[in-house]
Design a protein around this motif. Structure first.
Motif, PDB file in Angstrom:
ATOM      1  N   ARG A   1      88.956  46.191  69.831  1.00 21.18           N
ATOM      2  CA  ARG A   1      89.316  44.790  69.567  1.00 21.18           C
ATOM      3  C   ARG A   1      88.065  43.927  69.451  1.00 21.18           C
ATOM      4  N   GLN A   2      87.108  44.143  70.365  1.00 26.29           N
ATOM      5  CA  GLN A   2      85.871  43.365  70.334  1.00 26.29           C
ATOM      6  C   GLN A   2      85.095  43.620  69.048  1.00 26.29           C
ATOM      7  N   CYS A   3      85.056  44.873  68.626  1.00 29.25           N
ATOM      8  CA  CYS A   3      84.349  45.226  67.398  1.00 29.25           C
ATOM      9  C   CYS A   3      84.997  44.551  66.185  1.00 29.25           C
TER      10      CYS A   3
ATOM     11  N   SER B   1      64.110  40.417  70.144  1.00 31.23           N
ATOM     12  CA  SER B   1      65.270  40.602  70.988  1.00 31.23           C
ATOM     13  C   SER B   1      65.656  42.069  70.984  1.00 31.23           C
ATOM     14  N   THR B   2      66.045  42.573  72.135  1.00 35.05           N
ATOM     15  CA  THR B   2      66.465  43.963  72.222  1.00 35.05           C
ATOM     16  C   THR B   2      67.756  44.045  73.001  1.00 35.05           C
ATOM     17  N   SER B   3      68.463  45.147  72.859  1.00 37.04           N
ATOM     18  CA  SER B   3      69.673  45.366  73.635  1.00 37.04           C
ATOM     19  C   SER B   3      69.952  46.844  73.711  1.00 37.04           C
ATOM     20  N   ASN B   4      70.586  47.266  74.789  1.00 36.46           N
ATOM     21  CA  ASN B   4      71.030  48.647  74.912  1.00 36.46           C
ATOM     22  C   ASN B   4      72.490  48.697  74.521  1.00 36.46           C
ATOM     23  N   SER B   5      72.849  49.668  73.759  1.00 36.45           N
ATOM     24  CA  SER B   5      74.226  49.765  73.300  1.00 36.45           C
ATOM     25  C   SER B   5      74.778  51.145  73.573  1.00 36.45           C
ATOM     26  N   SER B   6      76.101  51.194  73.720  1.00 40.43           N
ATOM     27  CA  SER B   6      76.746  52.492  73.894  1.00 40.43           C
ATOM     28  C   SER B   6      76.690  53.250  72.589  1.00 40.43           C
TER      29      SER B   6
ATOM     30  N   GLU C   1      75.016  45.304  62.608  1.00 37.86           N
ATOM     31  CA  GLU C   1      76.045  46.155  63.216  1.00 37.86           C
ATOM     32  C   GLU C   1      76.559  45.554  64.519  1.00 37.86           C
ATOM     33  N   CYS C   2      77.859  45.598  64.717  1.00 38.75           N
ATOM     34  CA  CYS C   2      78.472  45.205  65.987  1.00 38.75           C
ATOM     35  C   CYS C   2      78.489  46.413  66.920  1.00 38.75           C
ATOM     36  N   VAL C   3      77.920  46.248  68.113  1.00 39.54           N
ATOM     37  CA  VAL C   3      77.843  47.346  69.073  1.00 39.54           C
ATOM     38  C   VAL C   3      78.202  46.838  70.459  1.00 39.54           C
ATOM     39  N   ASN C   4      78.482  47.766  71.361  1.00 35.65           N
ATOM     40  CA  ASN C   4      78.747  47.423  72.755  1.00 35.65           C
ATOM     41  C   ASN C   4      77.435  47.480  73.522  1.00 35.65           C
ATOM     42  N   CYS C   5      77.029  46.370  74.130  1.00 36.13           N
ATOM     43  CA  CYS C   5      75.720  46.277  74.778  1.00 36.13           C
ATOM     44  C   CYS C   5      75.833  46.319  76.301  1.00 36.13           C
TER      45      CYS C   5
ATOM     46  N   GLY D   1      70.211  41.632  68.966  1.00 33.30           N
ATOM     47  CA  GLY D   1      68.839  42.116  68.980  1.00 33.30           C
ATOM     48  C   GLY D   1      68.400  42.542  67.592  1.00 33.30           C
ATOM     49  N   PHE D   2      67.076  42.669  67.441  1.00 35.06           N
ATOM     50  CA  PHE D   2      66.501  43.107  66.172  1.00 35.06           C
ATOM     51  C   PHE D   2      65.553  44.260  66.420  1.00 35.06           C
ATOM     52  N   ASN D   3      65.690  45.294  65.603  1.00 38.36           N
ATOM     53  CA  ASN D   3      64.790  46.424  65.635  1.00 38.36           C
ATOM     54  C   ASN D   3      64.316  46.667  64.210  1.00 38.36           C
ATOM     55  N   PRO D   4      62.996  46.722  63.961  1.00 40.23           N
ATOM     56  CA  PRO D   4      62.496  46.882  62.595  1.00 40.23           C
ATOM     57  C   PRO D   4      63.054  48.104  61.884  1.00 40.23           C
ATOM     58  N   GLU D   5      63.392  49.145  62.627  1.00 44.85           N
ATOM     59  CA  GLU D   5      63.886  50.370  62.005  1.00 44.85           C
ATOM     60  C   GLU D   5      65.408  50.408  61.903  1.00 44.85           C
ATOM     61  N   GLN D   6      66.092  49.791  62.851  1.00 47.72           N
ATOM     62  CA  GLN D   6      67.553  49.879  62.907  1.00 47.72           C
ATOM     63  C   GLN D   6      68.258  48.658  62.349  1.00 47.72           C
ATOM     64  N   GLY D   7      67.568  47.536  62.245  1.00 41.86           N
ATOM     65  CA  GLY D   7      68.185  46.315  61.754  1.00 41.86           C
ATOM     66  C   GLY D   7      68.648  45.414  62.886  1.00 41.86           C
ATOM     67  N   ILE D   8      69.730  44.673  62.628  1.00 35.68           N
ATOM     68  CA  ILE D   8      70.232  43.668  63.568  1.00 35.68           C
ATOM     69  C   ILE D   8      71.469  44.202  64.278  1.00 35.68           C
ATOM     70  N   MET D   9      71.494  43.988  65.597  1.00 36.01           N
ATOM     71  CA  MET D   9      72.659  44.354  66.394  1.00 36.01           C
ATOM     72  C   MET D   9      73.313  43.092  66.932  1.00 36.01           C
ATOM     73  N   LEU D  10      74.628  43.014  66.835  1.00 40.06           N
ATOM     74  CA  LEU D  10      75.408  41.966  67.473  1.00 40.06           C
ATOM     75  C   LEU D  10      76.149  42.582  68.652  1.00 40.06           C
ATOM     76  N   CYS D  11      76.030  41.976  69.811  1.00 37.47           N
ATOM     77  CA  CYS D  11      76.668  42.531  71.015  1.00 37.47           C
ATOM     78  C   CYS D  11      78.115  42.060  71.072  1.00 37.47           C
ATOM     79  N   GLN D  12      79.011  42.928  70.624  1.00 40.01           N
ATOM     80  CA  GLN D  12      80.409  42.557  70.473  1.00 40.01           C
ATOM     81  C   GLN D  12      81.071  42.165  71.785  1.00 40.01           C
ATOM     82  N   ASN D  13      80.540  42.655  72.922  1.00 37.00           N
ATOM     83  CA  ASN D  13      81.120  42.330  74.217  1.00 37.00           C
ATOM     84  C   ASN D  13      80.536  41.063  74.831  1.00 37.00           C
ATOM     85  N   TRP D  14      79.615  40.389  74.127  1.00 39.43           N
ATOM     86  CA  TRP D  14      79.027  39.154  74.662  1.00 39.43           C
ATOM     87  C   TRP D  14      79.122  37.977  73.712  1.00 39.43           C
ATOM     88  N   VAL D  15      79.249  38.213  72.409  1.00 35.89           N
ATOM     89  CA  VAL D  15      79.356  37.075  71.493  1.00 35.89           C
ATOM     90  C   VAL D  15      80.672  36.340  71.751  1.00 35.89           C
ATOM     91  N   GLN D  16      80.622  35.021  71.636  1.00 35.59           N
ATOM     92  CA  GLN D  16      81.729  34.193  72.111  1.00 35.59           C
ATOM     93  C   GLN D  16      82.564  33.555  71.011  1.00 35.59           C
TER      94      GLN D  16
END
Length: 228
Positions: free
Chosen positions: A52-54, A2-7, A91-95, A102-117
Motif C-alpha cells: 500500500r505504501q509503495c 542524502s542516504t537511506s537504507n532500504s529493504s 524508486e519507492c523503497v522501504n527505508c 536519498g540520492f546515490n550517483p550509481e542507483q539514482g533517487i530513492m523515496l522512502c515510502q514508509n516516511w513520505v507524508q
C-alpha cells in the motif's frame, strides 16, 4: 548526499487477497490460529502494508513528475547536462532510517515510502535529490569530500523549498521566524554531513558547513533565486 537504507524486497510472502485474507483475519482475531500461522499472518500483514505504501508513494511520484513546476524545471536543466529523470531512476523503497529519501550517483533517487507524508512532501524530497543529481552532473561532486558534500546539501535544502516557513511550522514544528530559513538549511546540511563516513562528529560537520556556507548558500543555479 542524502542516504537511506532500504529493504531488499527479497523473500517477501505472497500477498493473498479477497476471501483468503478474510479467513486469515478471522482466524487471527478469534484466536483460532497456530503459532506458525500467526507468523505467516504477521509477515503477510507487513507485506500488504508495504505494498500500500509503495502504491501511494508511486502515485505521488508520478503526479509530481507530471505536474510539479520545480521538478519539471530541474528535469529540463538536468537533461541539458546529459542526464535523465524518469520513473526508472526514482524508486519507492522501504527505508530503515527516518528519512524521506536519498540520492546515490550509481542507483539514482530513492523515496522512502514508509516516511513520505503527502504529495507536497514527495515534491520537496524529489526536488532536493534532483539538486544533488544536478550538482553531480555539473560539478563532478566527490561525495566523500566533506566540503563537496556540505555544499550540495546546503544548496539542496536551500533551493528545494523544504525549508520554507510553512514546512517548518507544519512538518518540523519550528516556530522561529527570524533567520528561520537559514537555520533550517544549516541544520539539515549538518545532519546529512554527519552521516558521511569521513566525518568524525557533529562538531566537524558544523565547521565544514560554516566553511562553505557563503559561497554555497548564495549559489542558486539553475534558479535565478530561491524557490518560494
Amino acid at each position: 548526499m542524502s542516504t537511506s537504507n532500504s529493504s531488499s524486497g527479497q523473500d517477501k510472502p505472497e500477498i493473498p487477497s479477497g476471501f483468503t485474507w478474510f479467513r486469515m483475519l478471522a482466524a487471527k482475531y478469534t484466536g483460532n490460529i497456530t503459532e506458525e500461522q500467526d507468523e505467516i499472518f504477521r509477515n503477510v500483514a507487513v507485506a500488504r502494508k508495504e505494498a500500500r505504501q509503495c502504491k501511494t508513494c508511486e502515485s505521488y511520484r508520478d503526479f509530481n513528475l507530471k505536474w510539479s513546476p520545480i521538478i519539471n524545471f530541474m528535469k529540463e536543466n538536468i537533461e541539458k547536462l546529459g542526464g535523465n529523470v524518469n520513473t526508472r531512476n526514482i524508486e519507492c523503497v522501504n527505508c530503515t532510517e527516518t528519512v524521506a529519501g536519498g540520492f546515490n550517483p550509481e542507483q539514482g533517487i530513492m523515496l522512502c515510502q514508509n516516511w513520505v507524508q503527502s504529495k507536497k512532501h514527495v515534491e520537496d524530497t524529489i526536488a532536493h535529490e534532483l539538486i544533488h543529481l544536478y550538482d553531480e552532473l555539473k560539478f563532478n561532486v566527490d561525495w566523500f569530500d566533506l566540503k563537496h558534500h556540505a555544499c550540495s546539501e546546503i544548496r539542496a535544502s536551500n533551493l528545494s523549498g523544504e525549508c520554507r516557513m510553512m514546512n517548518q511550522i507544519v512538518r518540523y514544528r519550528q516556530f522561529k521566524f527570524v533567520r528561520a530559513h537559514q537555520e533550517c538549511v544549516r541544520r539539515r546540511a549538518i545532519l546529512s554531513v554527519i552521516a558521511n563516513p569521513n566525518c568524525k562528529d557533529k562538531e566537524e560537520a558544523g565547521r565544514v558547513v560554516d566553511q562553505v556556507w557563503d559561497s554555497c548558500f548564495n549559489d542558486t543555479r539553475p534558479f535565478d533565486e530561491i524557490y518560494p
